[in-house]
Design a protein around this motif. Sequence first.
Motif, PDB file in Angstrom:
ATOM      1  N   THR A 190       7.424  -8.652 -21.744  1.00  0.00           N
ATOM      2  CA  THR A 190       8.277  -9.243 -20.978  1.00  0.00           C
ATOM      3  C   THR A 190       9.405  -9.520 -21.588  1.00  0.00           C
ATOM      4  OG1 THR A 190       6.243 -10.228 -19.808  1.00  0.00           O
ATOM      5  CG2 THR A 190       8.619 -11.316 -19.366  1.00  0.00           C
ATOM      6  N   ALA A 222       7.982 -15.230 -22.983  1.00  0.00           N
ATOM      7  CA  ALA A 222       9.078 -14.538 -22.479  1.00  0.00           C
ATOM      8  C   ALA A 222      10.274 -14.802 -23.483  1.00  0.00           C
ATOM      9  CB  ALA A 222       9.484 -14.761 -21.235  1.00  0.00           C
ATOM     10  N   ASN A 342      12.586  -9.073 -15.976  1.00  0.00           N
ATOM     11  CA  ASN A 342      11.318  -9.606 -17.051  1.00  0.00           C
ATOM     12  C   ASN A 342      10.310  -8.323 -16.314  1.00  0.00           C
ATOM     13  OD1 ASN A 342      10.134 -10.600 -14.281  1.00  0.00           O
ATOM     14  ND2 ASN A 342      11.006 -12.504 -14.821  1.00  0.00           N
TER      15      ASN A 342
END
Length: 417
Positions: A190, A222, A342
């Motif tokens: 991600t 992330a 993402n």
Amino acid sequence: MSNDANPFESLQEQIGDAAAHLDLDDGVVERLRNPERILETNLTVELDDGSLETVRAYRSQFNGDRGPYKGGIRYHPNVTRDEVKALSGWMVYKCAVVDIPYGGGKGGISIDPAQYSEDELERITRAFATELRPIIGEDRDVPAPDVNTGQREMNWIKDTYETLENTTAPGVITGKAIDSGGSEGRVEATGRSTMLAARDLFDWIGKGIEGATVAVQGYGNAGWITADLLEDLGASVVAVSDSSGGVHDPRGLDAVAVKEHKDETGSVVGYGDADEITNEELLTLDVDLLVPAALENAIDAELAEQVQADVIVEAANGPLTPGADDVLADRDVWVVPDILANAGGVTVSYFEWVQNRQRFHWSEEKVNEELERVMTDAFDGLINAYEEHDLPNLRTAAYVVALQRVVDAYEQAGNWP
Ligand SMILES: NC(=O)C1=CN([C@@H]2O[C@H](COP(=O)(O)OP(=O)(O)OC[C@H]3O[C@@H](n4cnc5c(N)ncnc54)[C@H](O)[C@@H]3O)[C@@H](O)[C@H]2O)C=CC1
Ligand SMILES: O=C(O)CCC(=O)C(=O)O
């Protein structure tokens, strides 16, 4: 931070904005705006002290026109039916914009996992997996990690499913530990895609990412990987935050050292001699690049007026309200939307699923190479759409590409007489 926008209404507005640029039947647009089905269930589990607790859980299967439903499972007290519906819709258009053969789904349990022991979390997860069993499967619906879930929870779900089905089916879930059928590179995927999206955007606007100053809101999977990989490209991460607050050092932080501090103390706050700042201060810092990597609605229209960054790349799902989008477009702030930025997580989940189906294991080098190819192709496609249709912002461009792909699959399937 504003929390009042309903994420499902935001999703529907984003779809409506893009659909207006395509020649689509109203009935088709209505299909694109709504989930196919939602499982809403109550899980009753025994706590360590012998008492019983009932918690609310959801799985939304938004659209399966392009393949099995795909998307993570979140454990957070703010999980609601509408949040899960929104997150599942964003998955549909994310998979479509990077052109991987999945529909979209998302699940969640409305709990604060920090309040439970590991044994209790295992019982909650296995209870959820038992409820999910009839509706998931390698070719039906393939969950994955999201906020506050990771390899441990994915391994429990895989084991529960395989035990109940009396089979081996590693591709029923992705984001597993490597020895349980996980893929190299999934943990980093991600953040890697967010880094690639930032790099490509800065190249496209003719600035280059090297030397850019960066602020990252949310320092979980992330956020911290994005910070680390941007540092590798020569950017300077000057501020990061988590739910307890943030730290700022205009000379640049050290992403790995901040992560070690967070692992030891539970928060980025208190790192070295960096200044403490609030999340709101971080979001309005004068930086080149802002990466929201926490939750939805981090920036609303009011806060967007104060944003000083030139570029926002969304690692989180839904961090900007539609009102914020309008303000930022008026102020010429570039926003690379979540459904592209993402998408590395689900793309490497797809690679994991492919490896599981082939009973084969790819090297990390191959995973990262394939991910970069998918991301740069998708970025180019988005820019083409933006320029060709003269669109107001990159989010609408991403949805124009994605909606058309979903509609094509729906229409090509034909109709039952
Ligand atoms: N894990 C994955 O593979 C993917 C995650 N995402 C999205 O990225 C975002 C973050 O997810 P993860 O990093 O996986 O979760 P995580 O649970 O690893 O980390 C979340 C981070 O956000 C922070 N946070 C929570 N509330 C906050 C607030 N109000 N202000 C500032 N920080 C806050 C937490 O303290 C934590 O540092 C979510 O929107 C998620 O849906 C998107 C694609 C894939
Ligand atoms: O890896 C996946 O399948 C989905 C990850 C996810 O939930 C997301 O992209 O928001």
